[in-house]
Design a protein around this motif. Structure first.
Motif, mmCIF file in Angstrom:
data_model
loop_
_atom_site.group_PDB
_atom_site.id
_atom_site.type_symbol
_atom_site.label_atom_id
_atom_site.label_comp_id
_atom_site.label_asym_id
_atom_site.label_seq_id
_atom_site.Cartn_x
_atom_site.Cartn_y
_atom_site.Cartn_z
ATOM 1 N N UNK A 1 -12.199 -129.794 56.051
ATOM 2 C CA UNK A 1 -12.624 -128.454 55.679
ATOM 3 C C UNK A 1 -13.584 -128.553 54.513
ATOM 4 N N UNK A 2 -14.779 -128.007 54.671
ATOM 5 C CA UNK A 2 -15.811 -128.080 53.650
ATOM 6 C C UNK A 2 -15.947 -126.727 52.962
ATOM 7 N N UNK A 3 -16.151 -126.775 51.647
ATOM 8 C CA UNK A 3 -16.118 -125.559 50.851
ATOM 9 C C UNK A 3 -17.525 -125.105 50.469
ATOM 10 N N UNK A 4 -17.679 -123.829 50.204
ATOM 11 C CA UNK A 4 -18.928 -123.267 49.716
ATOM 12 C C UNK A 4 -18.615 -121.942 49.039
ATOM 13 N N UNK A 5 -19.548 -121.487 48.230
ATOM 14 C CA UNK A 5 -19.355 -120.214 47.534
ATOM 15 C C UNK A 5 -19.593 -119.060 48.490
ATOM 16 N N UNK B 1 -12.287 -109.368 50.301
ATOM 17 C CA UNK B 1 -11.137 -109.973 49.636
ATOM 18 C C UNK B 1 -10.339 -110.854 50.595
ATOM 19 N N UNK B 2 -10.262 -110.447 51.857
ATOM 20 C CA UNK B 2 -9.583 -111.284 52.849
ATOM 21 C C UNK B 2 -10.330 -112.592 53.062
ATOM 22 N N UNK B 3 -11.668 -112.526 53.079
ATOM 23 C CA UNK B 3 -12.466 -113.737 53.235
ATOM 24 C C UNK B 3 -12.289 -114.670 52.041
ATOM 25 N N UNK B 4 -12.283 -114.071 50.846
ATOM 26 C CA UNK B 4 -12.079 -114.883 49.636
ATOM 27 C C UNK B 4 -10.708 -115.541 49.660
ATOM 28 N N UNK B 5 -9.673 -114.762 50.038
ATOM 29 C CA UNK B 5 -8.324 -115.328 50.104
ATOM 30 C C UNK B 5 -8.222 -116.453 51.111
ATOM 31 N N UNK B 6 -8.868 -116.272 52.256
ATOM 32 C CA UNK B 6 -8.850 -117.314 53.279
ATOM 33 C C UNK B 6 -9.534 -118.576 52.780
ATOM 34 N N UNK B 7 -10.667 -118.406 52.093
ATOM 35 C CA UNK B 7 -11.386 -119.561 51.579
ATOM 36 C C UNK B 7 -10.609 -120.263 50.469
ATOM 37 N N UNK B 8 -9.930 -119.480 49.624
ATOM 38 C CA UNK B 8 -9.121 -120.085 48.562
ATOM 39 C C UNK B 8 -7.998 -120.941 49.151
ATOM 40 N N UNK B 9 -7.393 -120.465 50.241
ATOM 41 C CA UNK B 9 -6.339 -121.258 50.883
ATOM 42 C C UNK B 9 -6.902 -122.555 51.456
ATOM 43 N N UNK B 10 -8.108 -122.478 52.049
ATOM 44 C CA UNK B 10 -8.747 -123.682 52.571
ATOM 45 C C UNK B 10 -9.021 -124.671 51.445
ATOM 46 N N UNK B 11 -9.505 -124.162 50.306
ATOM 47 C CA UNK B 11 -9.801 -125.032 49.174
ATOM 48 C C UNK B 11 -8.536 -125.659 48.621
#
Length: 286
Positions: free
Chosen positions: A43-47, A217-227
């Protein structure tokens, strides 16, 4: 057939439809063959941008003798793919990019690698004349534009599956764009366009009307879990390098390491300009 009959035909549902769909996918030989490779990818992260089509990533990829340009919205993950006709020159890439931007609008930022087409005078002129910021990822480090790299792998798997199953490429890409991101989030198409796109999957006609949803906010939460998951596997942040610091840099042609000196930190994350003993300047990722 009347409009009423058409609507009735389009809105198909039965008890256990979800389980039937899962069984159908599990029985698909082509899907099973490619499932393992998909699960192994990191899983790759981005802002995350604040709105759709604010930041897009772009890259070129090769598939069975043809060159393709991909543009992916960082917010919705909606992929746009165009085959490059003729030689894949900087002028050709600029022209295809203009075609897409004339349909979707001009983003604020475009992220690419340092390929010759994107590092060209023509592409720099496009960014200046059309008014967007062009940010390049570190050479030899595609993970710094990882969202596009992941999108390319997804599209390539789709192309392979379509060829092996003798399917319809355009319907397959439509399925990618209209499949919900997860149980709490809409599809890439709805995130980008604010409406559902009609596909071959039955849908109520009133669901095709535009609607406003608070999904950031749902997208941010999903990305935070991935990170959190990604960083929990032994990943740690390396300390920043200082100007004048002595380091070792790898020659990607020979694979050999040699000394260098940090000249300055680049705008891109973890990216630095290094000076080699012979006076050459290289850009490398931390």
């Amino acid at each position: 057939m009347t409009k009423t009959q058409l609507r009735a035909k389009a809105c198909v549902y039965w008890d256990g439809i979800n389980k039937d769909i899962e069984r159908m996918i599990q029985s698909c030989a082509t899907c099973r063959e490619h499932q393992r490779a998909q699960q192994k990818e990191p899983l790759l992260q981005h802002e995350l941008p604040s709105r759709p089509w604010e930041t897009v990533g772009t890259d070129l990829f090769h598939f069975q003798g043809d060159e393709y340009l991909i543009l992916t919205d960082y917010y919705s993950k909606f992929p746009l793919i165009r085959k490059i006709r003729g030689q894949c020159t900087a002028r050709a890439v600029v022209q295809v990019t203009k075609d897409i931007f004339s349909e979707q609008g001009i983003p604020l930022m475009v992220i690419s690698d340092n390929g010759p087409q994107f590092a060209s005078y023509e592409y720099k002129s496009l960014a200046r004349e059309w008014g967007f910021e062009h940010v390049t990822s570190s050479p030899h480090y595609p993970q710094s534009n990882g969202m596009v790299e992941r999108a390319i792998q997804t599209v390539k798997r789709t192309l392979v599956k379509v060829k092996e199953s003798h399917g319809d490429l355009h319907l397959a890409l439509l399925s990618l764009r209209t499949t919900p991101v997860d149980v709490n989030l809409p599809s890439p198409a709805e995130l980008l366009q604010g409406r559902k796109m009609r596909s071959t999957i039955p849908v109520q006609s009133d669901e095709l009307s535009p609607r406003q949803t608070e999904v950031h906010q749902k997208l941010v939460g999903r990305q935070d879990k991935q990170k959190e998951y990604f960083d929990g596997r032994g990943v740690k942040e390396l300390p920043a390098l200082r100007t004048g610091e002595r380091v070792l840099t790898r020659d990607h042609g020979t694979g050999l390491w040699s000394p260098a000196t940090v000249v300055e930190k680049c705008q891109e994350p973890r990216s630095y300009l290094l000076q080699t003993p012979n006076g050459g300047i290289r850009r490398r990722n931390r």
